[in-house]
Scaffold this active site. Sequence first.
Site, PDB file in Angstrom:
ATOM      1  N   GLY A 226       8.273  19.444  -0.349  1.00  0.00           N
ATOM      2  CA  GLY A 226       8.318  18.588  -1.538  1.00  0.00           C
ATOM      3  C   GLY A 226       8.860  17.212  -1.230  1.00  0.00           C
TER       4      GLY A 226
ATOM      5  N   GLY B  20       0.820  -1.221   0.000  1.00  0.00           N
ATOM      6  CA  GLY B  20       0.000   0.000   0.000  1.00  0.00           C
ATOM      7  C   GLY B  20       0.845   1.258   0.000  1.00  0.00           C
TER       8      GLY B  20
ATOM      9  N   GLY C 197       8.902   4.881  -5.130  1.00  0.00           N
ATOM     10  CA  GLY C 197       8.223   5.984  -4.447  1.00  0.00           C
ATOM     11  C   GLY C 197       9.082   7.152  -4.027  1.00  0.00           C
TER      12      GLY C 197
ATOM     13  N   HIS D 266     -30.801  18.989  -8.922  1.00  0.00           N
ATOM     14  CA  HIS D 266     -30.958  20.177  -8.083  1.00  0.00           C
ATOM     15  C   HIS D 266     -31.461  19.758  -6.713  1.00  0.00           C
ATOM     16  CE1 HIS D 266     -31.982  24.290  -6.956  1.00  0.00           C
ATOM     17  NE2 HIS D 266     -33.142  23.815  -6.524  1.00  0.00           N
TER      18      HIS D 266
HETATM   19  P1  FAD Z   1       4.923   4.861  -2.695  1.00  0.00           P
HETATM   20  O1  FAD Z   1       3.494   4.884  -2.353  1.00  0.00           O
HETATM   21  O2  FAD Z   1       5.857   5.745  -1.944  1.00  0.00           O
HETATM   22  O3  FAD Z   1       5.403   3.367  -2.613  1.00  0.00           O
HETATM   23  C1  FAD Z   1       6.709   2.959  -2.783  1.00  0.00           C
HETATM   24  C2  FAD Z   1       6.898   1.668  -2.027  1.00  0.00           C
HETATM   25  O4  FAD Z   1       8.158   1.133  -2.363  1.00  0.00           O
HETATM   26  C3  FAD Z   1       6.904   1.863  -0.504  1.00  0.00           C
HETATM   27  O5  FAD Z   1       5.960   1.001   0.077  1.00  0.00           O
HETATM   28  C4  FAD Z   1       8.317   1.524  -0.086  1.00  0.00           C
HETATM   29  O6  FAD Z   1       8.386   0.883   1.171  1.00  0.00           O
HETATM   30  C5  FAD Z   1       8.740   0.580  -1.195  1.00  0.00           C
HETATM   31  N1  FAD Z   1      10.187   0.527  -1.437  1.00  0.00           N
HETATM   32  C6  FAD Z   1      11.047   1.567  -1.635  1.00  0.00           C
HETATM   33  N2  FAD Z   1      12.288   1.106  -1.865  1.00  0.00           N
HETATM   34  C7  FAD Z   1      12.221  -0.236  -1.803  1.00  0.00           C
HETATM   35  C8  FAD Z   1      13.162  -1.279  -1.963  1.00  0.00           C
HETATM   36  N3  FAD Z   1      14.440  -1.005  -2.221  1.00  0.00           N
HETATM   37  N4  FAD Z   1      12.747  -2.546  -1.820  1.00  0.00           N
HETATM   38  C9  FAD Z   1      11.453  -2.852  -1.545  1.00  0.00           C
HETATM   39  N5  FAD Z   1      10.523  -1.898  -1.383  1.00  0.00           N
HETATM   40  C10 FAD Z   1      10.892  -0.612  -1.524  1.00  0.00           C
HETATM   41  N6  FAD Z   1      -1.804  11.516  -3.550  1.00  0.00           N
HETATM   42  C11 FAD Z   1      -3.083  11.620  -3.972  1.00  0.00           C
HETATM   43  O7  FAD Z   1      -3.379  11.265  -5.109  1.00  0.00           O
HETATM   44  N7  FAD Z   1      -4.074  12.092  -3.153  1.00  0.00           N
HETATM   45  C12 FAD Z   1      -3.816  12.502  -1.889  1.00  0.00           C
HETATM   46  O8  FAD Z   1      -4.723  12.916  -1.176  1.00  0.00           O
HETATM   47  C13 FAD Z   1      -2.468  12.425  -1.420  1.00  0.00           C
HETATM   48  N8  FAD Z   1      -2.164  12.821  -0.157  1.00  0.00           N
HETATM   49  C14 FAD Z   1      -0.876  12.677   0.287  1.00  0.00           C
HETATM   50  C15 FAD Z   1      -0.575  13.083   1.577  1.00  0.00           C
HETATM   51  C16 FAD Z   1       0.713  12.955   2.055  1.00  0.00           C
HETATM   52  C17 FAD Z   1       1.027  13.397   3.461  1.00  0.00           C
HETATM   53  C18 FAD Z   1       1.724  12.381   1.232  1.00  0.00           C
HETATM   54  C19 FAD Z   1       3.113  12.196   1.749  1.00  0.00           C
HETATM   55  C20 FAD Z   1       1.443  11.979  -0.058  1.00  0.00           C
HETATM   56  C21 FAD Z   1       0.132  12.129  -0.549  1.00  0.00           C
HETATM   57  N9  FAD Z   1      -0.194  11.768  -1.850  1.00  0.00           N
HETATM   58  C22 FAD Z   1      -1.477  11.909  -2.294  1.00  0.00           C
HETATM   59  C23 FAD Z   1       0.820  11.247  -2.783  1.00  0.00           C
HETATM   60  C24 FAD Z   1       0.767   9.725  -2.892  1.00  0.00           C
HETATM   61  O9  FAD Z   1       0.870   9.165  -1.608  1.00  0.00           O
HETATM   62  C25 FAD Z   1       1.900   9.264  -3.783  1.00  0.00           C
HETATM   63  O10 FAD Z   1       1.820   9.928  -5.024  1.00  0.00           O
HETATM   64  C26 FAD Z   1       1.843   7.773  -4.030  1.00  0.00           C
HETATM   65  O11 FAD Z   1       1.905   7.055  -2.819  1.00  0.00           O
HETATM   66  C27 FAD Z   1       3.010   7.357  -4.946  1.00  0.00           C
HETATM   67  O12 FAD Z   1       2.959   5.987  -5.186  1.00  0.00           O
HETATM   68  P2  FAD Z   1       4.287   5.200  -5.552  1.00  0.00           P
HETATM   69  O13 FAD Z   1       3.839   3.803  -5.831  1.00  0.00           O
HETATM   70  O14 FAD Z   1       5.066   5.896  -6.556  1.00  0.00           O
HETATM   71  O15 FAD Z   1       5.194   5.229  -4.238  1.00  0.00           O
END
Ligand code: FAD
Length: 459
Positions: free
Chosen positions: A265, A38, A138, A436
């Site tokens: 950021g 997740g 991520g 409405h």
């Molecule tokens: P992530 O969700 O960061 O997942 C990456 C995963 O990779 C993580 O679980 C990590 O543990 C794993 N990982 C990393 N390196 C390794 C490795 N070497 N080996 C194994 N596992 C690894 N977006 C929205 O659309 N709506 C919102 O309301 C929103 N609110 C947010 C609020 C906050 C406070 C934050 C911080 C972010 C928010 N976002 C929101 C942004 C959203 O959370 C991210 O855009 C999204 O989670 C990105 O998904 P991702 O799969 O790229 O990375």
Amino acid sequence: MEQFDVVVLGAGSGGYACALRAAQLGLGVALVEKGKLGGTCLHVGCIPTKALLHAAEVADLARESAQFGVRASLDGIDMAGVNGYKDGVVDRLFKGLTGLIQGRGITVVEGEGRLTGPGTVEVGGTTYTGRNVVLATGSYARSLPGLDVDGERVITSEQALRLDRVPGSAIVLGGGVIGCEFASVWRSFGAEVTIVEALPRLLPPEDESSSKSLERAFRKRGIKAMTGTSFQSIELHEDGVRVTVQPGSGAATTLEADVLLVAVGRGPVTEGLGYDEQGIAMDRGFVLTDDRMHTNVDGVYAVGDIVPGLQLAHRGFQQGIFVAEEIAGLAPPSFDESGIPRVTYCDPEVASVGLTEAQARERYGEVETLTYDLGGNGKSQILKTQGAVKLVRSKGGPVVGVHLVGARVGELVGEAQLIVNWDAHPEDVAPLVHAHPTQNEALGEAHLALAGKPLHAHT
Ligand code: FAD
């Protein structure tokens, strides 16, 4: 050595969406995750922040109930209770997601993975081989030089989500989405909040009119926004922080608060994971891809926050699904990033899709705009919210941008994105009937007005 069609590195929004779709298409999938299935969105991002924002809305409603003729009072905020509610939402979704992933026959590999070859990922001494590898590691909360996060008085969103108390006062460094959302929550919970933003306005990527409306609304709520102001230095003391900031003109100012939230950021999680060594093209740590999400290395794709662009969960989902279909040979149509809806869930909410007025002028030269004030919308009056719907259209052409401000307008962006992504003209939308009284009606009315036949609008 174990072999798969697809090895996905990271099980956040981008990675798990890719794994689910790939498995649905009959591919053998390994999903490597060092934390929890997740990722950021579910555990420390979208979901817990939106639960806090909902608790904040309940607090505001209790505090302001008299204006609806209801006698209620706000006795206080029980952060243990708020956190219990928030964590309960996350836990239920986590269980659901875990079940879904198990049910699709995906091999979940727990541990930290490293790219060791174009088609190999190593986790704890075992090598997982994939015909294709999808990088989805991520992002993390960035800080500024000279600003050390101690997790107590200087915190990121991750620690802010775990606070066991409401700070009496908070400085929020960064007036982007995350900064504005926490400022909103803490203010609703009773804190004194100051946002410090280096750029000239809050939510800088949004249409200027949305930033201005939000700044006005925040001012009314007692949230102070210092825009065009940059961070200079910080001093920690026993009870909190003393932060010196430099406004665009005039002398530096020192602010004091219990906590400083650093929301400047998010950087890509790509260092030390073997990407460089395998020759993956990168720019300032972000992984570069073509419009098929393919990196420069054969069979290696990247999705989500590590790819330059909007850092949003639903962008990650879409990219993940896209890559799975691409690998399965379905040749999915590529998509335009400007068609991705964006919502900031503070009070009032700010939502948009498509181009801002400035971007549309740059792309099309001549544009038409129409702003429909929520003052004319029955449901918004019932909710006692203020704001507007702004439409941007290329001259005589389709609607290319929709910008919304007001309570609950995030829910309106669904229709707005269909309008923009289907290149609808105002004349196409005008005959569609909107129920409405809903806030959706404001979208309908705005299109009626832009099509030259306003109903409840003075144009
Ligand atoms: P992530 O969700 O960061 O997942 C990456 C995963 O990779 C993580 O679980 C990590 O543990 C794993 N990982 C990393 N390196 C390794 C490795 N070497 N080996 C194994 N596992 C690894 N977006 C929205 O659309 N709506 C919102 O309301 C929103 N609110 C947010 C609020 C906050 C406070 C934050 C911080 C972010 C928010 N976002 C929101 C942004 C959203 O959370 C991210 O855009 C999204 O989670 C990105 O998904 P991702 O799969 O790229 O990375």
